[in-house]
Design a protein around this motif. Structure first.
Motif, PDB file in Angstrom:
ATOM      1  N   PHE A 279       0.838  -1.187   0.000  1.00  0.00           N
ATOM      2  CA  PHE A 279       0.000   0.000   0.000  1.00  0.00           C
ATOM      3  C   PHE A 279       0.878   1.244   0.000  1.00  0.00           C
ATOM      4  O   PHE A 279       1.995   1.246   0.517  1.00  0.00           O
ATOM      5  N   ARG A 280       0.386   2.270  -0.557  1.00  0.00           N
ATOM      6  CA  ARG A 280       1.091   3.549  -0.563  1.00  0.00           C
ATOM      7  C   ARG A 280       0.092   4.635  -0.242  1.00  0.00           C
ATOM      8  O   ARG A 280      -1.116   4.450  -0.392  1.00  0.00           O
ATOM      9  N   GLU A 281       0.588   5.733   0.168  1.00  0.00           N
ATOM     10  CA  GLU A 281      -0.262   6.873   0.453  1.00  0.00           C
ATOM     11  C   GLU A 281      -0.794   7.435  -0.869  1.00  0.00           C
ATOM     12  O   GLU A 281      -0.098   7.429  -1.883  1.00  0.00           O
TER      13      GLU A 281
END
Length: 92
Positions: A60-62
């Protein structure tokens, strides 16, 4: 699939049939459709799954916020537009 349907697909895709052998393209479309139809006839009863995603680790990434583009910028390369939206020719 007949040549009329291939012409519709090309028109909806904004592709040109100019200089192309319509009969040959229609034959290729039908080959692909026949192959796909054959896949549905394969008996897979008792065959174990060979792909699983239960051990997949999602990274996941921002979310990144970017400046939005204007409507004019989004539509600048549109083949056809109407009332500020993309316009599609739905004559099937």
């Amino acid at each position: 699939m007949d040549t009329k349907e291939v012409e519709k697909i090309y028109n909806l895709s904004n592709l040109s049939l100019e200089g192309k052998d319509l009969e040959s393209i229609t034959g290729k479309f039908n080959q692909v459709l026949d192959f796909i139809e054959g896949i549905f006839d394969v008996d897979t009863e008792g065959v174990p799954m060979t792909e699983s995603i239960y051990n997949h680790k999602a990274v996941f990434r921002e979310d990144e916020i970017f400046e939005e583009i204007s409507r004019d910028e989004a539509l600048k390369n549109a083949g056809d537009k109407e009332f500020g939206y993309f316009r599609l020719d739905w004559k099937l």
